[in-house]
Design a protein around this motif. Structure first.
Motif, PDB file in Angstrom:
ATOM      1  N   LYS A  43      61.111 104.243 -47.103  1.00  0.00           N
ATOM      2  CA  LYS A  43      62.104 103.866 -46.097  1.00  0.00           C
ATOM      3  C   LYS A  43      61.746 102.525 -45.473  1.00  0.00           C
ATOM      4  CE  LYS A  43      63.901 108.346 -44.570  1.00  0.00           C
ATOM      5  NZ  LYS A  43      63.981 109.301 -43.440  1.00  0.00           N
ATOM      6  N   ARG A  44      62.708 101.627 -45.476  1.00  0.00           N
ATOM      7  CA  ARG A  44      62.435 100.288 -44.956  1.00  0.00           C
ATOM      8  C   ARG A  44      62.171 100.295 -43.452  1.00  0.00           C
ATOM      9  NH1 ARG A  44      67.477  97.612 -47.917  1.00  0.00           N
ATOM     10  NH2 ARG A  44      68.158  99.764 -47.634  1.00  0.00           N
ATOM     11  N   SER A  45      62.629 101.341 -42.762  1.00  0.00           N
ATOM     12  CA  SER A  45      62.333 101.442 -41.327  1.00  0.00           C
ATOM     13  C   SER A  45      60.854 101.708 -41.072  1.00  0.00           C
ATOM     14  CB  SER A  45      63.170 102.560 -40.699  1.00  0.00           C
ATOM     15  OG  SER A  45      62.907 103.801 -41.341  1.00  0.00           O
ATOM     16  N   PHE A  46      60.139 102.201 -42.101  1.00  0.00           N
ATOM     17  CA  PHE A  46      58.699 102.436 -41.978  1.00  0.00           C
ATOM     18  C   PHE A  46      57.887 101.179 -42.283  1.00  0.00           C
ATOM     19  CE2 PHE A  46      59.135 107.184 -43.328  1.00  0.00           C
ATOM     20  CZ  PHE A  46      59.742 107.465 -42.116  1.00  0.00           C
ATOM     21  N   LEU A  47      58.529 100.191 -42.904  1.00  0.00           N
ATOM     22  CA  LEU A  47      57.807  99.020 -43.403  1.00  0.00           C
ATOM     23  C   LEU A  47      57.897  97.865 -42.413  1.00  0.00           C
ATOM     24  CD1 LEU A  47      59.101  99.208 -47.090  1.00  0.00           C
ATOM     25  CD2 LEU A  47      56.888  99.990 -46.231  1.00  0.00           C
ATOM     26  N   ARG A  48      56.755  97.489 -41.865  1.00  0.00           N
ATOM     27  CA  ARG A  48      56.737  96.406 -40.885  1.00  0.00           C
ATOM     28  C   ARG A  48      56.673  95.039 -41.549  1.00  0.00           C
ATOM     29  NH1 ARG A  48      52.510  98.811 -36.306  1.00  0.00           N
ATOM     30  NH2 ARG A  48      53.729 100.698 -35.819  1.00  0.00           N
ATOM     31  N   GLU A  49      56.050  94.980 -42.741  1.00  0.00           N
ATOM     32  CA  GLU A  49      55.908  93.702 -43.421  1.00  0.00           C
ATOM     33  C   GLU A  49      57.114  93.442 -44.321  1.00  0.00           C
ATOM     34  OE1 GLU A  49      52.228  93.676 -45.472  1.00  0.00           O
ATOM     35  OE2 GLU A  49      51.015  93.953 -43.677  1.00  0.00           O
ATOM     36  N   SER A  50      57.514  92.191 -44.403  1.00  0.00           N
ATOM     37  CA  SER A  50      58.693  91.842 -45.194  1.00  0.00           C
ATOM     38  C   SER A  50      58.473  92.066 -46.683  1.00  0.00           C
ATOM     39  CB  SER A  50      59.076  90.378 -44.949  1.00  0.00           C
ATOM     40  OG  SER A  50      58.014  89.516 -45.352  1.00  0.00           O
ATOM     41  N   ALA A  51      57.190  91.986 -47.142  1.00  0.00           N
ATOM     42  CA  ALA A  51      56.918  92.154 -48.576  1.00  0.00           C
ATOM     43  C   ALA A  51      57.362  93.521 -49.067  1.00  0.00           C
ATOM     44  CB  ALA A  51      55.424  91.943 -48.844  1.00  0.00           C
ATOM     45  N   HIS A 109      57.728 113.781 -51.607  1.00  0.00           N
ATOM     46  CA  HIS A 109      58.157 113.539 -50.228  1.00  0.00           C
ATOM     47  C   HIS A 109      59.531 112.880 -50.208  1.00  0.00           C
ATOM     48  CE1 HIS A 109      53.667 113.452 -50.227  1.00  0.00           C
ATOM     49  NE2 HIS A 109      53.850 114.302 -49.236  1.00  0.00           N
ATOM     50  N   PRO A 110      60.582 113.608 -50.542  1.00  0.00           N
ATOM     51  CA  PRO A 110      61.925 112.995 -50.582  1.00  0.00           C
ATOM     52  C   PRO A 110      62.377 112.472 -49.233  1.00  0.00           C
ATOM     53  CG  PRO A 110      62.078 115.392 -50.689  1.00  0.00           C
ATOM     54  CD  PRO A 110      60.633 115.052 -50.840  1.00  0.00           C
ATOM     55  N   TRP A 111      61.841 113.014 -48.156  1.00  0.00           N
ATOM     56  CA  TRP A 111      62.218 112.581 -46.814  1.00  0.00           C
ATOM     57  C   TRP A 111      61.698 111.178 -46.489  1.00  0.00           C
ATOM     58  CZ3 TRP A 111      60.229 117.440 -47.938  1.00  0.00           C
ATOM     59  CH2 TRP A 111      58.841 117.522 -48.023  1.00  0.00           C
ATOM     60  N   ASP A 112      60.746 110.670 -47.296  1.00  0.00           N
ATOM     61  CA  ASP A 112      60.222 109.323 -47.079  1.00  0.00           C
ATOM     62  C   ASP A 112      60.926 108.269 -47.938  1.00  0.00           C
ATOM     63  OD1 ASP A 112      58.403 110.224 -45.235  1.00  0.00           O
ATOM     64  OD2 ASP A 112      56.739 110.387 -46.656  1.00  0.00           O
ATOM     65  N   VAL A 113      61.831 108.700 -48.821  1.00  0.00           N
ATOM     66  CA  VAL A 113      62.530 107.772 -49.711  1.00  0.00           C
ATOM     67  C   VAL A 113      63.664 107.093 -48.954  1.00  0.00           C
ATOM     68  CG1 VAL A 113      63.893 107.582 -51.835  1.00  0.00           C
ATOM     69  CG2 VAL A 113      61.938 109.139 -51.733  1.00  0.00           C
ATOM     70  N   ASP A 114      63.805 105.793 -49.125  1.00  0.00           N
ATOM     71  CA  ASP A 114      64.869 105.051 -48.451  1.00  0.00           C
ATOM     72  C   ASP A 114      66.229 105.652 -48.792  1.00  0.00           C
ATOM     73  OD1 ASP A 114      65.075 102.043 -47.081  1.00  0.00           O
ATOM     74  OD2 ASP A 114      66.902 102.698 -48.098  1.00  0.00           O
ATOM     75  N   SER A 115      67.032 105.888 -47.778  1.00  0.00           N
ATOM     76  CA  SER A 115      68.324 106.559 -47.972  1.00  0.00           C
ATOM     77  C   SER A 115      69.252 105.765 -48.881  1.00  0.00           C
ATOM     78  CB  SER A 115      68.999 106.813 -46.628  1.00  0.00           C
ATOM     79  OG  SER A 115      69.188 105.587 -45.926  1.00  0.00           O
TER      80      SER A 115
END
Length: 398
Positions: free
Chosen positions: A226-234, A264-270
């Motif tokens: 999920k991109r909301s979990f990712l702080r870095e742009s990479a 962990h399907p709940w961690d996959v970007d929607s």
């Protein structure tokens, strides 16, 4: 219709009776019987060959075919798995391909799996879902066109670890007669800016050149987090690149199919689960009783055992993953081996060894269901976890 000469068959049978230790002659007889449409008669000869030499790959393959033709799918799967373990280089045609020009280069492996869905013991519900949603439309293009059934999109396999998601993905590739390319985060991630995205693109380009090809993304929660979990742009740009590759499949490619697996399907970007991407979700649960029996039998094939009630062991291991079951057999074998080393006399694995193991063992899937419970109950957007919730209620896990 068989072309085997009955007179030749009778002569070879007589020769085997006169020389029962002649392995080449017995194998020849088994092959003749199988070719004559008598697989049930060929099977005892294969068993005799394997009794003397358990790692005879050719005898294992013939035994698998004879068992399958005789209607014993579980036994056939056990023989086939053992043959594949003994001769892994022949289980799949593997080709290493260089996928990046310049920078840090890497290799990917393109396989040609020979396993099929029939090699997946039990799990009939999973196989029916795959057949209906994925394979049947591919095999029937006219019917697909009539009903407007689109092949756009991919399949996301999810469930507890060790339950066969990767094996099922290979079986799907085998059913399609397609190449199989498995990728994970380690195949893509690079320390230099922009290289990860380029590697991912090159891998998909390789798959397009190899079409028909199944691209299997293992642990997609790591690659498509999920991109909301990712702080870095990479990390965010890598997810964006994956989305772009998936979007190009329908418009630019024929014969490219994307499968992914996650615990962990709940961690996959929607965004990855939107229509046209990984829009089909399939729950892969711990093996059912027929599958557990097949896994146990496969793990026991080349070990000394006596007086085992495999059906009873399978009945006592509800909720165990395939990896758990193999570990149970390994642990039981360790107890028998320890006694044999102490006494200096070989003791076969017995029911007491399994009773001892199962008194201490616990299924590793329990912790996964403990985590999944909250998502199934309180984050079930659009009913995506309805199947999981239904299973957990039946198993009294909620």
């Amino acid at each position: 219709m068989s072309t085997t000469d009955p007179a030749v068959l009778t002569a070879v049978e007589a020769a085997v009776e006169n020389a029962p230790a002649d392995r080449a002659l017995r194998f020849h007889l088994a092959k003749l019987l199988f070719d004559a449409g008598r697989p049930a008669d060929a099977l005892p000869h294969c068993a005799r060959l394997l009794q003397d030499v358990p790692d005879d790959v050719e005898a294992l393959r013939l035994a698998a075919s004879a068992a399958e033709e005789s209607g014993d799918a579980g036994r056939a799967a056990s023989y086939r798995r053992l043959a594949g373990a003994l001769a892994p280089e022949e289980q799949a045609d593997v080709v290493k391909l260089r996928v990046v020009d310049g920078g840090q280069k890497g290799d990917v492996e393109i396989e040609r799996p020979v396993v099929r869905l029939r090699d997946v013991a039990g799990m009939e519900h999973v196989k029916q879902r795959i057949e209906l949603a994925f394979l049947a439309p591919l095999r029937n293009p006219e019917m697909r066109k009539l009903y407007g059934k689109s092949l756009r999109g991919g399949l996301l396999l999810y469930g507890p670890p060790g339950c066969g998601k990767t094996f099922i993905a290979r079986a799907i590739a085998g059913e399609l007669g397609a190449a199989f390319l498995s990728i994970g985060l380690s195949d893509v991630l690079d320390m230099y800016y922009g290289e990860s995205e380029r590697k991912l693109h090159e891998i998909f380009e390789t798959a397009r050149r190899m079409a028909p090809c199944v691209v299997f993304i293992d642990e997609i929660d790591a690659l498509g987090r999920k991109r909301s979990f990712l702080r870095e742009s990479a990390g965010r740009t890598l997810v964006n690149q994956l989305l772009a590759e998936l979007d190009s499949i329908d418009s630019e490619n024929e014969g490219l199919f994307v499968l992914a697996a996650t615990n962990h399907p709940w961690d996959v970007d929607s965004a990855l689960r939107r229509p046209g991407r990984l829009d089909r979700m399939l729950l892969v649960l711990p093996p059912d009783p027929p599958a557990r029996m097949a896994i146990l039998q496969s793990a026991l094939v080349d070990r000394p055992a006596s007086g085992l009630d495999v059906a009873a062991i399978a009945g006592s291991t509800d909720g165990y993953s395939g990896a758990d079951l193999v570990h149970v057999v390994d642990s039981a074998a360790e107890f028998a081996m320890a006694d044999s080393l102490a006494s200096g006399k070989v003791r076969p694995i017995g029911m007491s060894d399994f009773t001892r193991v199962l008194s201490e063992a616990r299924p590793s899937t329990r912790s996964w269901f403990d985590t999944a419970r909250n998502y199934a109950q309180f984050a079930n957007d659009g009913g995506m976890y309805d199947e999981l919730l239904s299973y957990m209620r039946k198993q009294k896990l909620v």
